[in-house]
Motif scaffolding. Structure first.
Motif, PDB file in Angstrom:
ATOM      1  N   ARG A  45      41.944  45.324  53.521  1.00 55.65           N
ATOM      2  CA  ARG A  45      43.282  44.993  52.999  1.00 55.65           C
ATOM      3  C   ARG A  45      43.404  43.492  52.739  1.00 55.65           C
ATOM      4  O   ARG A  45      43.931  43.071  51.714  1.00 55.65           O
ATOM      5  CB  ARG A  45      44.360  45.438  53.988  1.00 55.65           C
ATOM      6  CG  ARG A  45      45.775  45.106  53.523  1.00 55.65           C
ATOM      7  CD  ARG A  45      46.811  45.528  54.543  1.00 55.65           C
ATOM      8  NE  ARG A  45      46.833  46.968  54.722  1.00 55.65           N
ATOM      9  CZ  ARG A  45      47.657  47.612  55.549  1.00 55.65           C
ATOM     10  NH1 ARG A  45      48.515  46.918  56.285  1.00 55.65           N
ATOM     11  NH2 ARG A  45      47.621  48.907  55.646  1.00 55.65           N
ATOM     12  N   ALA A  46      42.871  42.687  53.659  1.00 60.11           N
ATOM     13  CA  ALA A  46      42.938  41.236  53.485  1.00 60.11           C
ATOM     14  C   ALA A  46      42.104  40.770  52.299  1.00 60.11           C
ATOM     15  O   ALA A  46      42.415  39.749  51.675  1.00 60.11           O
ATOM     16  CB  ALA A  46      42.471  40.546  54.760  1.00 60.11           C
ATOM     17  N   ALA A  47      41.047  41.513  51.977  1.00 57.16           N
ATOM     18  CA  ALA A  47      40.153  41.120  50.885  1.00 57.16           C
ATOM     19  C   ALA A  47      40.630  41.606  49.514  1.00 57.16           C
ATOM     20  O   ALA A  47      40.121  41.156  48.486  1.00 57.16           O
ATOM     21  CB  ALA A  47      38.747  41.656  51.144  1.00 57.16           C
ATOM     22  N   ALA A  48      41.591  42.516  49.479  1.00 60.83           N
ATOM     23  CA  ALA A  48      42.054  43.077  48.201  1.00 60.83           C
ATOM     24  C   ALA A  48      42.802  42.027  47.387  1.00 60.83           C
ATOM     25  O   ALA A  48      43.595  41.259  47.930  1.00 60.83           O
ATOM     26  CB  ALA A  48      42.939  44.290  48.443  1.00 60.83           C
ATOM     27  N   ARG A  49      42.537  41.992  46.100  1.00 60.95           N
ATOM     28  CA  ARG A  49      43.195  41.067  45.187  1.00 60.95           C
ATOM     29  C   ARG A  49      43.688  41.831  43.961  1.00 60.95           C
ATOM     30  O   ARG A  49      43.075  42.829  43.564  1.00 60.95           O
ATOM     31  CB  ARG A  49      42.227  39.974  44.726  1.00 60.95           C
ATOM     32  CG  ARG A  49      41.675  39.096  45.841  1.00 60.95           C
ATOM     33  CD  ARG A  49      42.744  38.162  46.404  1.00 60.95           C
ATOM     34  NE  ARG A  49      42.214  37.282  47.444  1.00 60.95           N
ATOM     35  CZ  ARG A  49      42.186  37.582  48.735  1.00 60.95           C
ATOM     36  NH1 ARG A  49      42.648  38.759  49.159  1.00 60.95           N
ATOM     37  NH2 ARG A  49      41.699  36.725  49.616  1.00 60.95           N
ATOM     38  N   PRO A  50      44.772  41.379  43.330  1.00 58.46           N
ATOM     39  CA  PRO A  50      45.222  42.039  42.094  1.00 58.46           C
ATOM     40  C   PRO A  50      44.132  42.011  41.031  1.00 58.46           C
ATOM     41  O   PRO A  50      43.363  41.054  40.924  1.00 58.46           O
ATOM     42  CB  PRO A  50      46.439  41.206  41.671  1.00 58.46           C
ATOM     43  CG  PRO A  50      46.898  40.530  42.924  1.00 58.46           C
ATOM     44  CD  PRO A  50      45.663  40.272  43.727  1.00 58.46           C
ATOM     45  N   MET A  51      44.068  43.070  40.249  1.00 57.17           N
ATOM     46  CA  MET A  51      43.091  43.173  39.171  1.00 57.17           C
ATOM     47  C   MET A  51      43.701  42.635  37.878  1.00 57.17           C
ATOM     48  O   MET A  51      44.926  42.520  37.749  1.00 57.17           O
ATOM     49  CB  MET A  51      42.670  44.638  39.005  1.00 57.17           C
ATOM     50  CG  MET A  51      42.014  45.205  40.265  1.00 57.17           C
ATOM     51  SD  MET A  51      42.013  47.017  40.343  1.00 57.17           S
ATOM     52  CE  MET A  51      41.036  47.440  38.893  1.00 57.17           C
ATOM     53  N   THR A  52      42.841  42.314  36.920  1.00 50.67           N
ATOM     54  CA  THR A  52      43.317  41.809  35.635  1.00 50.67           C
ATOM     55  C   THR A  52      42.795  42.688  34.507  1.00 50.67           C
ATOM     56  O   THR A  52      41.762  43.356  34.640  1.00 50.67           O
ATOM     57  CB  THR A  52      42.850  40.365  35.399  1.00 50.67           C
ATOM     58  OG1 THR A  52      41.413  40.319  35.440  1.00 50.67           O
ATOM     59  CG2 THR A  52      43.403  39.431  36.465  1.00 50.67           C
ATOM     60  N   VAL A  70      43.974  51.084  40.954  1.00 50.17           N
ATOM     61  CA  VAL A  70      44.235  49.642  40.948  1.00 50.17           C
ATOM     62  C   VAL A  70      44.581  49.192  42.354  1.00 50.17           C
ATOM     63  O   VAL A  70      45.027  49.975  43.189  1.00 50.17           O
ATOM     64  CB  VAL A  70      45.382  49.253  39.991  1.00 50.17           C
ATOM     65  CG1 VAL A  70      45.065  49.654  38.551  1.00 50.17           C
ATOM     66  CG2 VAL A  70      46.707  49.869  40.433  1.00 50.17           C
ATOM     67  N   THR A  71      44.377  47.914  42.613  1.00 47.57           N
ATOM     68  CA  THR A  71      44.804  47.334  43.879  1.00 47.57           C
ATOM     69  C   THR A  71      46.282  46.940  43.785  1.00 47.57           C
ATOM     70  O   THR A  71      46.828  46.741  42.698  1.00 47.57           O
ATOM     71  CB  THR A  71      43.957  46.094  44.206  1.00 47.57           C
ATOM     72  OG1 THR A  71      43.926  45.240  43.056  1.00 47.57           O
ATOM     73  CG2 THR A  71      42.537  46.484  44.575  1.00 47.57           C
ATOM     74  N   VAL A  72      46.915  46.841  44.953  1.00 48.73           N
ATOM     75  CA  VAL A  72      48.332  46.479  45.019  1.00 48.73           C
ATOM     76  C   VAL A  72      48.571  45.151  44.304  1.00 48.73           C
ATOM     77  O   VAL A  72      47.758  44.234  44.367  1.00 48.73           O
ATOM     78  CB  VAL A  72      48.796  46.414  46.478  1.00 48.73           C
ATOM     79  CG1 VAL A  72      50.180  45.787  46.595  1.00 48.73           C
ATOM     80  CG2 VAL A  72      48.825  47.802  47.092  1.00 48.73           C
ATOM     81  N   ASN A  73      49.703  45.082  43.609  1.00 50.30           N
ATOM     82  CA  ASN A  73      50.147  43.907  42.844  1.00 50.30           C
ATOM     83  C   ASN A  73      49.360  43.688  41.549  1.00 50.30           C
ATOM     84  O   ASN A  73      49.345  42.583  41.001  1.00 50.30           O
ATOM     85  CB  ASN A  73      50.148  42.633  43.698  1.00 50.30           C
ATOM     86  CG  ASN A  73      51.221  42.669  44.766  1.00 50.30           C
ATOM     87  OD1 ASN A  73      52.325  43.172  44.523  1.00 50.30           O
ATOM     88  ND2 ASN A  73      50.920  42.169  45.939  1.00 50.30           N
ATOM     89  N   THR A  74      48.745  44.773  41.054  1.00 49.34           N
ATOM     90  CA  THR A  74      48.088  44.723  39.751  1.00 49.34           C
ATOM     91  C   THR A  74      49.098  45.084  38.659  1.00 49.34           C
ATOM     92  O   THR A  74      49.860  46.043  38.795  1.00 49.34           O
ATOM     93  CB  THR A  74      46.896  45.700  39.696  1.00 49.34           C
ATOM     94  OG1 THR A  74      45.878  45.235  40.586  1.00 49.34           O
ATOM     95  CG2 THR A  74      46.321  45.811  38.293  1.00 49.34           C
TER      96      THR A  74
END
Length: 198
Positions: A45-52, A70-74
């Protein structure tokens, strides 16, 4: 307390990572394609980043792709490639939104800021349906026609392997099983409560 020298040496030690292979079958024992599998842990969870650059297009009166993870906040764009206008909406708890009838590319993407399953529809074309699965991990995959998926470079540790398929009942949680990844990797077999032909 570590000396500056010891701390520097530890900083040079790479985090052990390995491959994880998953096989998903249905209740009939056959490979269950299009199952989404993902690995959850506090570290993931800490390593997840929004995708583009994620898009779900409307083409030939269908959503393409029909399934996207998609990851959260994508933020996801919904370009309409058809000559007819489309509406895109969802009433799902993870994301409720509506893009009114439009052609071309909407000015603003839709931000998927909560984990969960989002079912997409078009109120003009009832046959159009798609899914956005929003996860809190960078480790996810959609299994292939042979029911297989591989995660590369997964850090060693304890995870929850979760598996979800669009044919599960609406609102059903993803299946969950524990998985330990060590320096040599891991394998896992998942049996979904669905027949492969369903």
């Amino acid at each position: 307390m570590l000396s500056a020298c010891a701390a520097a040496m530890l900083a040079l030690v790479p985090c052990h990572a390995a491959g994880v292979d998953v096989l998903v079958t249905g209740s009939d024992g056959k490979p269950l394609a299009e199952t989404v599998v993902f690995l959850e842990s506090p570290e993931a969870r800490a390593a997840a980043r929004p995708m583009t650059g994620v898009e779900v297009a409307q083409s030939m009166r269908r959503f393409a792709p029909r399934m996207v993870v998609v990851t959260v906040n994508t933020a996801v764009q919904f370009p309409n490639m058809d000559s007819v206008a489309h509406n895109v909406y969802s009433y799902s708890p993870a994301k409720t939104f509506e893009l009114k009838l439009y052609k071309g590319k909407p000015a603003n993407p839709v931000l998927f800021d909560r984990p969960g399953v989002v079912v997409l529809g078009c109120n003009i074309h009832d046959q159009m349906i798609a899914w956005v699965l929003v996860v809190e991990t960078p480790h996810f995959a959609i299994v292939d026609a042979q029911g297989r998926a591989r995660f590369a470079d997964v850090p060693a540790g304890s995870y929850k392997l979760r598996s979800w398929h669009a044919a599960l009942p609406v609102g059903a949680a993803a299946l969950e099983q524990a998985l330990t990844v060590n320096g040599s990797g891991a394998t896992a077999a998942v049996k979904m409560p669905l027949a492969a032909g369903s």
